[in-house]
Design an enzyme around this catalytic site. Structure first.
Site, PDB file in Angstrom:
ATOM      1  N   TYR A 144       0.845  -1.206   0.000  1.00 52.52           N
ATOM      2  CA  TYR A 144       0.000   0.000   0.000  1.00 52.52           C
ATOM      3  C   TYR A 144       0.879   1.255   0.000  1.00 52.52           C
ATOM      4  O   TYR A 144       0.644   2.201   0.706  1.00 52.52           O
ATOM      5  CB  TYR A 144      -0.938  -0.002   1.207  1.00 52.52           C
ATOM      6  CG  TYR A 144      -2.110   0.950   1.072  1.00 52.52           C
ATOM      7  CD1 TYR A 144      -3.138   0.690   0.178  1.00 52.52           C
ATOM      8  CD2 TYR A 144      -2.189   2.097   1.853  1.00 52.52           C
ATOM      9  CE1 TYR A 144      -4.216   1.554   0.057  1.00 52.52           C
ATOM     10  CE2 TYR A 144      -3.266   2.971   1.749  1.00 52.52           C
ATOM     11  CZ  TYR A 144      -4.272   2.696   0.839  1.00 52.52           C
ATOM     12  OH  TYR A 144      -5.344   3.567   0.725  1.00 52.52           O
ATOM     13  N   SER A 181       3.203   3.870  -2.865  1.00 55.12           N
ATOM     14  CA  SER A 181       2.847   4.817  -3.919  1.00 55.12           C
ATOM     15  C   SER A 181       1.898   4.199  -4.941  1.00 55.12           C
ATOM     16  O   SER A 181       0.794   4.692  -5.174  1.00 55.12           O
ATOM     17  CB  SER A 181       4.115   5.319  -4.613  1.00 55.12           C
ATOM     18  OG  SER A 181       3.793   6.169  -5.702  1.00 55.12           O
ATOM     19  N   HIS A 211       5.874  -3.789 -12.742  1.00 52.19           N
ATOM     20  CA  HIS A 211       7.221  -3.682 -13.300  1.00 52.19           C
ATOM     21  C   HIS A 211       7.738  -5.106 -13.443  1.00 52.19           C
ATOM     22  O   HIS A 211       7.477  -5.963 -12.597  1.00 52.19           O
ATOM     23  CB  HIS A 211       8.117  -2.858 -12.371  1.00 52.19           C
ATOM     24  CG  HIS A 211       9.536  -2.725 -12.826  1.00 52.19           C
ATOM     25  ND1 HIS A 211       9.880  -2.470 -14.130  1.00 52.19           N
ATOM     26  CD2 HIS A 211      10.718  -2.815 -12.136  1.00 52.19           C
ATOM     27  CE1 HIS A 211      11.202  -2.388 -14.229  1.00 52.19           C
ATOM     28  NE2 HIS A 211      11.729  -2.606 -13.030  1.00 52.19           N
ATOM     29  N   GLY A 227       2.574   6.817  -8.322  1.00 49.20           N
ATOM     30  CA  GLY A 227       1.260   6.464  -7.801  1.00 49.20           C
ATOM     31  C   GLY A 227       0.358   7.632  -7.474  1.00 49.20           C
ATOM     32  O   GLY A 227      -0.849   7.585  -7.739  1.00 49.20           O
ATOM     33  N   ASP A 250      12.601   0.601 -18.956  1.00 51.32           N
ATOM     34  CA  ASP A 250      12.330   1.337 -17.728  1.00 51.32           C
ATOM     35  C   ASP A 250      13.609   1.537 -16.917  1.00 51.32           C
ATOM     36  O   ASP A 250      13.911   2.650 -16.462  1.00 51.32           O
ATOM     37  CB  ASP A 250      11.290   0.590 -16.893  1.00 51.32           C
ATOM     38  CG  ASP A 250      10.812   1.380 -15.692  1.00 51.32           C
ATOM     39  OD1 ASP A 250      10.087   2.367 -15.894  1.00 51.32           O
ATOM     40  OD2 ASP A 250      11.157   1.015 -14.555  1.00 51.32           O
ATOM     41  N   GLU A 302      19.418  28.618 -11.765  1.00 49.83           N
ATOM     42  CA  GLU A 302      19.760  28.400 -13.168  1.00 49.83           C
ATOM     43  C   GLU A 302      19.796  26.917 -13.549  1.00 49.83           C
ATOM     44  O   GLU A 302      19.396  26.549 -14.655  1.00 49.83           O
ATOM     45  CB  GLU A 302      21.123  29.035 -13.480  1.00 49.83           C
ATOM     46  CG  GLU A 302      21.118  30.553 -13.425  1.00 49.83           C
ATOM     47  CD  GLU A 302      20.100  31.174 -14.370  1.00 49.83           C
ATOM     48  OE1 GLU A 302      19.825  30.584 -15.448  1.00 49.83           O
ATOM     49  OE2 GLU A 302      19.559  32.244 -14.024  1.00 49.83           O
ATOM     50  N   GLU A 318      14.635  26.069 -12.644  1.00 49.25           N
ATOM     51  CA  GLU A 318      13.967  26.297 -13.936  1.00 49.25           C
ATOM     52  C   GLU A 318      13.721  25.008 -14.715  1.00 49.25           C
ATOM     53  O   GLU A 318      12.989  25.018 -15.705  1.00 49.25           O
ATOM     54  CB  GLU A 318      14.785  27.274 -14.785  1.00 49.25           C
ATOM     55  CG  GLU A 318      14.790  28.699 -14.239  1.00 49.25           C
ATOM     56  CD  GLU A 318      15.411  29.694 -15.206  1.00 49.25           C
ATOM     57  OE1 GLU A 318      15.127  29.590 -16.416  1.00 49.25           O
ATOM     58  OE2 GLU A 318      16.170  30.553 -14.767  1.00 49.25           O
ATOM     59  N   SER A 326      14.228  32.322 -25.156  1.00 49.59           N
ATOM     60  CA  SER A 326      14.838  33.351 -26.018  1.00 49.59           C
ATOM     61  C   SER A 326      15.639  32.700 -27.143  1.00 49.59           C
ATOM     62  O   SER A 326      16.041  31.533 -27.063  1.00 49.59           O
ATOM     63  CB  SER A 326      15.770  34.238 -25.187  1.00 49.59           C
ATOM     64  OG  SER A 326      16.894  33.493 -24.747  1.00 49.59           O
TER      65      SER A 326
END
Length: 331
Positions: A26, A28, A109, A135, A192, A228, A232, A253
């Protein structure tokens, strides 16, 4: 080769709604699968250790909770959602004896099946439903009326309808709303692991740390280096997620875009690509899996050392200080 993608109109919901499903774990993914299935009209029970801290949480969410062995005995579909390194032991000690011919053993998985740490009997289905997201996102998007895309795989079809069961399970957790992609245990597992190591976890984290360290070592303030090279990142990834790299480039830019084309290939160069090939080869031949399992059997010694080093890195302590100033980030 084009992949096959299916949606709600391609799936029979009544299959999973007619099954007794045991969610083992029980965390994620476990909480998301259990709650989404319950809300989709599926008969769900959660299997946990009797001393699990999650027992009360699952009961408070309105779920039936019981010991793992009882859940496996009661169900005809058992979904393994405990951590990879625990699955083989949990399977051998609490699940294997309770699998009956025609039952379905499911995974999110393929690690333990693909690398042979779990070897199910020939008379049960072995399927996978792998949401392509953590999850809490699987749960949140379901409650918002959408869903996270899923990979559906069948390793063993004992009953002749394992694919129908896998697709129906994916429907139950919301995957059919956005798309179910047919795959294989081999492809899901290897892609994965490679993606996590070379790109989305290992690659990105090391890239941000290296950029941050380069600026700090050159005498720039850690706070500015954090903005930086770290802060961002989310904004630009969000732009790419919404509309592609070209949209991100449209939004930045011309100076930044020019620098992307000039500097990107210098950072991710032939040496980087060769390292990626070596990482993929270690995933494919099972070397990574065995190294990981060996470390788990050694009390996660190496993993815990790396975790401690990262937690104490200047980029983390700087980030903690900066994020404390952001009123919109939950503490």
């Amino acid at each position: 080769m084009a992949v096959e993608i299916m949606y709600e109109s391609d799936v029979n919901p009544e299959i999973i709604q007619g099954m007794k499903v045991a969610i083992i774990g029980y965390g994620s993914q476990g909480h998301a699968h259990a709650l989404n299935l319950k809300d989709s009209g599926v008969d769900v029970r959660v299997g946990l250790r009797e001393d699990s801290k999650s027992w009360a949480k699952a009961e408070e969410a309105g779920l039936k909770v019981m010991p793992v062995s009882d859940a496996a005995e009661e169900a005809n579909l058992v979904m393994m959602l405990v951590p990879d390194e625990l699955q083989a032991r949990v399977y051998e000690e609490q699940i294997a004896a309770h699998l009956k011919p025609g039952d379905t053993l499911a995974f999110a998985h393929g690690f333990n099946i693909h690398f042979g740490y779990i070897k199910p009997p020939a008379d049960v289905n072995v399927i996978m439903c792998a949401p392509k997201g953590p999850g809490h996102i699987v749960r949140r998007q379901y409650t918002e009326g959408s869903g996270v895309p899923d990979l559906a795989c069948v390793e063993q079809d004992a009953t002749g309808n394992a694919w129908d069961i896998a697709l129906s399970y994916c429907w139950g957790i919301g995957g059919a709303r956005s798309g179910i992609i047919k795959s294989t245990f081999k492809d899901e597992t290897e892609e994965d692991l490679f993606g996590e190591q070379a790109v989305i976890c290992g690659g990105v984290v090391e890239l941000m740390k290296a950029g941050f360290e380069t600026l700090v070592d050159a005498g720039y303030p850690p706070e500015l280096a954090y903005f930086e090279c770290y802060h961002e990142m989310k904004m630009l990834v969000d732009l790419m997620y919404e509309s592609g790299i070209h949209f991100m480039n449209y939004s930045i830019s011309n100076t930044a875009e020019y620098g992307e084309y000039y500097a990107g290939p210098k950072v991710i160069n032939e040496q980087s690509r060769e390292a990626m090939k070596q990482i993929l080869a270690r995933v494919q031949d099972g070397s990574f899996a065995q190294e990981f399992v060996d470390d788990c059997n050694n009390g996660h010694k190496w993993l815990l050392e790396q975790r401690e080093a990262l937690n104490n890195h200047l980029i983390e302590t700087t980030g903690e200080k900066i994020r404390s100033m952001f009123s919109w980030i939950k503490k």
